[in-house]
Design a protein around this motif. Structure first.
Motif, PDB file in Angstrom:
ATOM      1  N   ASP A  57       0.896  -1.263   0.102  1.00  0.00           N
ATOM      2  CA  ASP A  57      -0.071  -0.208   0.064  1.00  0.00           C
ATOM      3  C   ASP A  57       1.094   1.281  -0.034  1.00  0.00           C
ATOM      4  OD1 ASP A  57      -2.105   1.837   0.175  1.00  0.00           O
ATOM      5  OD2 ASP A  57      -2.565   1.415   2.394  1.00  0.00           O
ATOM      6  N   ALA A  58       1.055   1.956  -1.261  1.00  0.00           N
ATOM      7  CA  ALA A  58       1.691   3.171  -1.383  1.00  0.00           C
ATOM      8  C   ALA A  58       1.565   4.264  -0.347  1.00  0.00           C
ATOM      9  CB  ALA A  58       2.099   3.315  -2.957  1.00  0.00           C
ATOM     10  N   SER A  59       0.298   4.376  -0.384  1.00  0.00           N
ATOM     11  CA  SER A  59      -0.130   5.542   0.250  1.00  0.00           C
ATOM     12  C   SER A  59       0.359   5.599   1.800  1.00  0.00           C
ATOM     13  CB  SER A  59      -1.579   5.794   0.239  1.00  0.00           C
ATOM     14  OG  SER A  59      -2.303   4.835   0.981  1.00  0.00           O
ATOM     15  N   ALA A  60       0.635   4.584   2.407  1.00  0.00           N
ATOM     16  CA  ALA A  60       1.082   4.226   3.780  1.00  0.00           C
ATOM     17  C   ALA A  60       2.592   4.363   3.938  1.00  0.00           C
ATOM     18  CB  ALA A  60       0.675   3.024   4.530  1.00  0.00           C
ATOM     19  N   ALA A  61       3.226   4.399   2.946  1.00  0.00           N
ATOM     20  CA  ALA A  61       4.987   4.473   2.935  1.00  0.00           C
ATOM     21  C   ALA A  61       5.128   5.967   3.427  1.00  0.00           C
ATOM     22  CB  ALA A  61       5.546   4.084   1.633  1.00  0.00           C
ATOM     23  N   PRO A  62       6.317   6.047   4.111  1.00  0.00           N
ATOM     24  CA  PRO A  62       6.729   7.514   4.424  1.00  0.00           C
ATOM     25  C   PRO A  62       6.836   8.412   3.072  1.00  0.00           C
ATOM     26  CG  PRO A  62       8.107   5.850   5.187  1.00  0.00           C
ATOM     27  CD  PRO A  62       7.134   5.221   4.659  1.00  0.00           C
ATOM     28  N   TRP A  63       6.941   9.677   3.339  1.00  0.00           N
ATOM     29  CA  TRP A  63       6.846  10.482   2.097  1.00  0.00           C
ATOM     30  C   TRP A  63       8.298  10.420   1.252  1.00  0.00           C
ATOM     31  CZ3 TRP A  63      10.148  14.419   0.151  1.00  0.00           C
ATOM     32  CH2 TRP A  63       9.373  15.048  -0.785  1.00  0.00           C
ATOM     33  N   PRO A  64       9.252  10.052   1.614  1.00  0.00           N
ATOM     34  CA  PRO A  64      10.514  10.032   0.949  1.00  0.00           C
ATOM     35  C   PRO A  64      10.453   8.763   0.038  1.00  0.00           C
ATOM     36  CG  PRO A  64      11.292  10.683   3.104  1.00  0.00           C
ATOM     37  CD  PRO A  64       9.839  10.386   3.114  1.00  0.00           C
ATOM     38  N   ARG A  65       9.846   7.740   0.564  1.00  0.00           N
ATOM     39  CA  ARG A  65       9.760   6.374  -0.455  1.00  0.00           C
ATOM     40  C   ARG A  65       8.807   6.528  -1.438  1.00  0.00           C
ATOM     41  NH1 ARG A  65       9.612   1.069   3.045  1.00  0.00           N
ATOM     42  NH2 ARG A  65      10.372   0.435   1.150  1.00  0.00           N
ATOM     43  N   ARG A  66       7.690   7.353  -0.957  1.00  0.00           N
ATOM     44  CA  ARG A  66       6.601   7.641  -2.137  1.00  0.00           C
ATOM     45  C   ARG A  66       7.023   8.410  -3.302  1.00  0.00           C
ATOM     46  NH1 ARG A  66       2.852   8.898   2.151  1.00  0.00           N
ATOM     47  NH2 ARG A  66       3.134  11.093   1.568  1.00  0.00           N
ATOM     48  N   HIS A  67       8.107   9.376  -3.055  1.00  0.00           N
ATOM     49  CA  HIS A  67       8.529  10.348  -3.740  1.00  0.00           C
ATOM     50  C   HIS A  67      10.159  10.309  -4.035  1.00  0.00           C
ATOM     51  CE1 HIS A  67       4.449  12.096  -3.964  1.00  0.00           C
ATOM     52  NE2 HIS A  67       4.487  11.860  -2.741  1.00  0.00           N
ATOM     53  N   PRO A  68      10.636   9.100  -4.533  1.00  0.00           N
ATOM     54  CA  PRO A  68      12.134   9.064  -4.425  1.00  0.00           C
ATOM     55  C   PRO A  68      12.743  10.274  -5.159  1.00  0.00           C
ATOM     56  CG  PRO A  68      11.263   7.358  -5.671  1.00  0.00           C
ATOM     57  CD  PRO A  68      10.106   8.096  -5.105  1.00  0.00           C
ATOM     58  N   TRP A  69      12.288  10.685  -6.310  1.00  0.00           N
ATOM     59  CA  TRP A  69      12.959  11.720  -7.299  1.00  0.00           C
ATOM     60  C   TRP A  69      12.936  12.984  -6.526  1.00  0.00           C
ATOM     61  CZ3 TRP A  69      16.246  10.075 -10.546  1.00  0.00           C
ATOM     62  CH2 TRP A  69      16.017   8.656 -11.047  1.00  0.00           C
ATOM     63  N   LEU A  70      11.566  13.361  -5.988  1.00  0.00           N
ATOM     64  CA  LEU A  70      11.737  14.616  -5.304  1.00  0.00           C
ATOM     65  C   LEU A  70      12.517  14.667  -3.954  1.00  0.00           C
ATOM     66  CD1 LEU A  70       8.066  15.331  -5.373  1.00  0.00           C
ATOM     67  CD2 LEU A  70       9.719  16.542  -6.847  1.00  0.00           C
ATOM     68  N   THR A  71      12.647  13.549  -3.515  1.00  0.00           N
ATOM     69  CA  THR A  71      13.577  13.621  -2.167  1.00  0.00           C
ATOM     70  C   THR A  71      14.940  13.807  -2.755  1.00  0.00           C
ATOM     71  OG1 THR A  71      12.100  11.774  -1.223  1.00  0.00           O
ATOM     72  CG2 THR A  71      14.477  12.091  -0.262  1.00  0.00           C
ATOM     73  N   LEU A  72      15.458  13.021  -3.891  1.00  0.00           N
ATOM     74  CA  LEU A  72      16.682  13.125  -4.271  1.00  0.00           C
ATOM     75  C   LEU A  72      16.986  14.631  -4.730  1.00  0.00           C
ATOM     76  CD1 LEU A  72      19.548  11.781  -5.351  1.00  0.00           C
ATOM     77  CD2 LEU A  72      18.384  11.342  -7.351  1.00  0.00           C
ATOM     78  N   LEU A  73      16.245  15.264  -5.516  1.00  0.00           N
ATOM     79  CA  LEU A  73      16.311  16.492  -5.718  1.00  0.00           C
ATOM     80  C   LEU A  73      16.407  17.582  -4.778  1.00  0.00           C
ATOM     81  CD1 LEU A  73      16.331  18.534  -8.113  1.00  0.00           C
ATOM     82  CD2 LEU A  73      13.977  18.855  -7.946  1.00  0.00           C
ATOM     83  N   ALA A  74      15.758  17.367  -3.448  1.00  0.00           N
ATOM     84  CA  ALA A  74      15.743  18.177  -2.394  1.00  0.00           C
ATOM     85  C   ALA A  74      16.975  17.905  -1.650  1.00  0.00           C
ATOM     86  CB  ALA A  74      14.530  17.828  -1.224  1.00  0.00           C
TER      87      ALA A  74
END
Length: 158
Positions: free
Chosen positions: A19-36
């Protein structure tokens, strides 16, 4: 009044595997996390950067290209922009081996500017402004008639 039993009270659902909606934010958006993380790293690098770290590599590069020693005894500063400005204090440049004088040139301060993008992408390096403070330049000819302004790499590259 109604009786509520424990079965009637809503309980939080436990996330199911996958269930992807239950994963923490960085795991849901790896590209945005890498960019940040990349942007934060660049900001920290800009805040902590000291151009004086490049003094010794520049000195070694000039010696490899000219066969003469260069010393930057003072501060080295670069202001990046459309017109990049470079300044260095306490510049000394070595003389030819046959000369009786140890230094060919020295200046208390060297400052110049150039357009960064043409220099990088078009290999068009033009210096519209060059300022020297207390310059001292010695031009002389050696026993073979060759001037001390002829450098090792300049002769070999033609």
């Amino acid at each position: 009044m109604t009786d509520t039993t424990p079965q009637d009270i809503p309980t939080p659902t436990t996330p199911r595997d996958g269930d992807a909606s239950a994963a923490p934010w960085p795991r849901r958006h790896p590209w945005l996390t890498l960019l940040a993380v990349l942007i934060a790293g660049i900001v920290v690098l800009i805040l902590l950067w000291d151009w004086n770290w490049l003094k010794r590599p520049i000195e070694r590069y000039v010696q490899a290209k000219t066969g003469r020693e260069l010393h930057i005894d003072g501060n080295l500063d670069v202001d990046l922009g459309r017109m990049t400005e470079v300044s260095a204090d306490g510049i000394r440049f070595g003389n030819a081996a046959w000369s009786k004088e140890k230094e060919m040139a020295r200046t208390d301060r060297l400052a110049f500017s150039f357009a960064l993008w043409p220099a990088i992408f078009q290999r068009d390096f033009r210096v519209p402004q060059l300022h020297l403070t207390n310059p001292d330049l010695l031009l002389e000819k050696g026993p073979d008639g060759q001037g001390n302004w002829i450098f090792k790499d300049l002769r070999d590259s033609r």
